[in-house]
Write a protein that holds these residues in place. Structure first.
Motif, PDB file in Angstrom:
ATOM      1  N   PRO A  70       1.002  -1.331   0.047  1.00  0.00           N
ATOM      2  CA  PRO A  70       0.050   0.093   0.036  1.00  0.00           C
ATOM      3  C   PRO A  70       0.774   1.430  -0.149  1.00  0.00           C
ATOM      4  O   PRO A  70       1.887   1.475   0.741  1.00  0.00           O
ATOM      5  CB  PRO A  70      -0.776  -0.011   1.237  1.00  0.00           C
ATOM      6  CG  PRO A  70       0.075  -1.159   2.285  1.00  0.00           C
ATOM      7  CD  PRO A  70       0.614  -1.987   1.082  1.00  0.00           C
ATOM      8  N   ILE A  71       0.421   2.379  -0.722  1.00  0.00           N
ATOM      9  CA  ILE A  71       1.048   3.735  -0.817  1.00  0.00           C
ATOM     10  C   ILE A  71       0.643   4.456   0.496  1.00  0.00           C
ATOM     11  O   ILE A  71      -0.385   4.229   1.042  1.00  0.00           O
ATOM     12  CB  ILE A  71       0.856   4.310  -2.140  1.00  0.00           C
ATOM     13  CG1 ILE A  71      -0.827   4.375  -2.265  1.00  0.00           C
ATOM     14  CG2 ILE A  71       1.358   3.436  -3.229  1.00  0.00           C
ATOM     15  CD1 ILE A  71      -1.197   5.252  -3.593  1.00  0.00           C
ATOM     16  N   GLU A  72       1.517   5.458   0.783  1.00  0.00           N
ATOM     17  CA  GLU A  72       1.148   6.148   1.914  1.00  0.00           C
ATOM     18  C   GLU A  72       0.049   7.209   1.157  1.00  0.00           C
ATOM     19  O   GLU A  72       0.607   8.080   0.310  1.00  0.00           O
ATOM     20  CB  GLU A  72       2.307   6.805   2.463  1.00  0.00           C
ATOM     21  CG  GLU A  72       3.354   6.211   3.296  1.00  0.00           C
ATOM     22  CD  GLU A  72       2.543   5.502   4.489  1.00  0.00           C
ATOM     23  OE1 GLU A  72       1.846   6.290   5.160  1.00  0.00           O
ATOM     24  OE2 GLU A  72       2.724   4.507   4.790  1.00  0.00           O
ATOM     25  N   ILE A  73      -0.922   7.345   1.919  1.00  0.00           N
ATOM     26  CA  ILE A  73      -2.180   8.269   1.474  1.00  0.00           C
ATOM     27  C   ILE A  73      -2.879   8.638   2.723  1.00  0.00           C
ATOM     28  O   ILE A  73      -2.968   8.347   3.605  1.00  0.00           O
ATOM     29  CB  ILE A  73      -2.871   7.352   0.512  1.00  0.00           C
ATOM     30  CG1 ILE A  73      -3.795   8.338  -0.378  1.00  0.00           C
ATOM     31  CG2 ILE A  73      -4.057   6.744   1.371  1.00  0.00           C
ATOM     32  CD1 ILE A  73      -4.403   7.796  -1.790  1.00  0.00           C
ATOM     33  N   THR A  74      -2.913  10.033   2.383  1.00  0.00           N
ATOM     34  CA  THR A  74      -3.808  10.748   3.659  1.00  0.00           C
ATOM     35  C   THR A  74      -5.369  10.469   3.615  1.00  0.00           C
ATOM     36  O   THR A  74      -5.970  10.837   2.511  1.00  0.00           O
ATOM     37  CB  THR A  74      -3.502  12.180   3.693  1.00  0.00           C
ATOM     38  OG1 THR A  74      -3.654  12.892   2.420  1.00  0.00           O
ATOM     39  CG2 THR A  74      -1.725  12.259   4.028  1.00  0.00           C
ATOM     40  N   THR A  75      -5.885  10.268   4.684  1.00  0.00           N
ATOM     41  CA  THR A  75      -7.339  10.313   4.883  1.00  0.00           C
ATOM     42  C   THR A  75      -7.697  11.386   5.825  1.00  0.00           C
ATOM     43  O   THR A  75      -6.917  11.378   6.774  1.00  0.00           O
ATOM     44  CB  THR A  75      -7.858   8.888   5.230  1.00  0.00           C
ATOM     45  OG1 THR A  75      -7.303   8.386   6.120  1.00  0.00           O
ATOM     46  CG2 THR A  75      -7.525   7.764   3.700  1.00  0.00           C
TER      47      THR A  75
ATOM     48  N   ARG B  83      -5.329   3.394  -5.595  1.00  0.00           N
ATOM     49  CA  ARG B  83      -5.472   4.572  -4.807  1.00  0.00           C
ATOM     50  C   ARG B  83      -6.805   4.290  -4.003  1.00  0.00           C
ATOM     51  O   ARG B  83      -6.722   4.483  -2.660  1.00  0.00           O
ATOM     52  CB  ARG B  83      -5.516   5.739  -5.447  1.00  0.00           C
ATOM     53  CG  ARG B  83      -4.135   6.277  -6.316  1.00  0.00           C
ATOM     54  CD  ARG B  83      -4.207   7.498  -6.893  1.00  0.00           C
ATOM     55  NE  ARG B  83      -4.563   8.600  -6.014  1.00  0.00           N
ATOM     56  CZ  ARG B  83      -3.896   9.114  -5.287  1.00  0.00           C
ATOM     57  NH1 ARG B  83      -2.576   8.930  -5.106  1.00  0.00           N
ATOM     58  NH2 ARG B  83      -4.461  10.317  -4.425  1.00  0.00           N
ATOM     59  N   THR B  84      -7.741   4.059  -4.414  1.00  0.00           N
ATOM     60  CA  THR B  84      -8.916   3.896  -3.685  1.00  0.00           C
ATOM     61  C   THR B  84      -8.837   2.773  -2.817  1.00  0.00           C
ATOM     62  O   THR B  84      -9.204   2.868  -1.474  1.00  0.00           O
ATOM     63  CB  THR B  84     -10.229   3.439  -4.658  1.00  0.00           C
ATOM     64  OG1 THR B  84     -10.379   4.606  -5.457  1.00  0.00           O
ATOM     65  CG2 THR B  84     -11.594   3.329  -3.842  1.00  0.00           C
ATOM     66  N   ILE B  85      -8.579   1.541  -2.954  1.00  0.00           N
ATOM     67  CA  ILE B  85      -8.127   0.605  -2.172  1.00  0.00           C
ATOM     68  C   ILE B  85      -7.163   1.014  -0.955  1.00  0.00           C
ATOM     69  O   ILE B  85      -7.358   0.674   0.305  1.00  0.00           O
ATOM     70  CB  ILE B  85      -7.577  -0.780  -2.629  1.00  0.00           C
ATOM     71  CG1 ILE B  85      -8.619  -1.295  -3.407  1.00  0.00           C
ATOM     72  CG2 ILE B  85      -6.994  -1.465  -1.938  1.00  0.00           C
ATOM     73  CD1 ILE B  85      -7.967  -2.487  -4.551  1.00  0.00           C
ATOM     74  N   ALA B  86      -6.313   1.834  -1.351  1.00  0.00           N
ATOM     75  CA  ALA B  86      -5.178   2.439  -0.414  1.00  0.00           C
ATOM     76  C   ALA B  86      -6.017   3.248   0.649  1.00  0.00           C
ATOM     77  O   ALA B  86      -5.728   3.197   1.862  1.00  0.00           O
ATOM     78  CB  ALA B  86      -3.923   2.936  -0.856  1.00  0.00           C
ATOM     79  N   LYS B  87      -6.902   3.963  -0.018  1.00  0.00           N
ATOM     80  CA  LYS B  87      -7.666   4.975   0.978  1.00  0.00           C
ATOM     81  C   LYS B  87      -8.307   3.981   2.099  1.00  0.00           C
ATOM     82  O   LYS B  87      -8.599   4.546   3.329  1.00  0.00           O
ATOM     83  CB  LYS B  87      -8.449   5.944   0.251  1.00  0.00           C
ATOM     84  CG  LYS B  87      -8.062   7.005  -0.381  1.00  0.00           C
ATOM     85  CD  LYS B  87      -9.211   7.675  -1.228  1.00  0.00           C
ATOM     86  CE  LYS B  87      -8.427   8.611  -2.327  1.00  0.00           C
ATOM     87  NZ  LYS B  87      -9.601   9.210  -2.907  1.00  0.00           N
ATOM     88  N   VAL B  88      -9.174   3.222   1.578  1.00  0.00           N
ATOM     89  CA  VAL B  88     -10.028   2.209   2.453  1.00  0.00           C
ATOM     90  C   VAL B  88      -9.226   1.633   3.485  1.00  0.00           C
ATOM     91  O   VAL B  88      -9.674   1.651   4.741  1.00  0.00           O
ATOM     92  CB  VAL B  88     -10.842   1.411   1.516  1.00  0.00           C
ATOM     93  CG1 VAL B  88     -11.619   0.256   2.543  1.00  0.00           C
ATOM     94  CG2 VAL B  88     -11.699   2.058   0.398  1.00  0.00           C
TER      95      VAL B  88
END
Length: 173
Positions: free
Chosen positions: A73-78, A151-156
């Motif tokens: 997974p990539i680092e992503i901000t939520t 990206r969506t999967i990483a966000k979830v």
């Protein structure tokens, strides 16, 4: 000559064990706890169920990633989890993103997120929380839909992993 009446063995055993069976059955019908469920207990159980479903969703994401040989997974901000209404609103947003005409690969994760939002809504109704309406779904085609799904999967995954650390915030609106 006297007649001997021989009773079948099972009739004798049945009569002998009948009181024992009744005592056992009466213990089975006793309630598990003697105190009635309070609203606080029900809320704790609901929060526990929501966290469990979030962990199950994360496990489904990891399984999908392994099946598709996706990168880590990539680092992503939520957005931060502030309460039930905020959590539900972002879940609806993620649910909209997961509803894709391009692939069925995300259907299990989308179903999990939708179910999770339903549980959050149920808890919110019990606590009289006001909820925002579902955000409008953006129908758009992406040049690289696989990247968008990744990206969506990483966000979830990121959002639901943060839920475990912020479970107490699910007890407030």
């Amino acid at each position: 000559m006297t007649k001997c009446i021989i009773k079948p063995f099972f009739v004798f055993s049945f009569r002998m064990y009948m009181p024992l069976a009744l005592v056992y059955a009466s213990f089975l019908t006793l309630p598990a706890c003697t105190t009635p469920a309070t609203k606080r207990n029900v809320i704790q159980i609901q929060v526990h169920n929501i966290v469990n479903l979030a962990q199950t969703t994360v496990a489904h994401i990891r399984k999908l990633r392994m099946q598709l040989l996706m990168a880590p997974p990539i680092e992503i901000t939520t957005p931060p989890i502030k309460g039930l209404a905020n959590f539900s609103h972002y879940l609806k947003h993620l649910d909209n993103e997961l509803r894709s005409p391009d692939t069925d690969l995300l259907s299990q994760i989308q179903a999990d997120v939708s179910s999770l939002d339903g549980n959050v809504q149920s808890l919110g109704l019990m606590m009289n929380c006001p909820f925002q309406p579902r955000p409008t779904a953006e129908v758009s085609r992406f040049l690289f839909p696989e990247i968008h799904h990744y990206r969506t999967i990483a966000k979830v995954e990121n959002y639901l992993e943060n839920l475990h650390l912020n479970r107490e915030k699910l007890k407030v609106c």
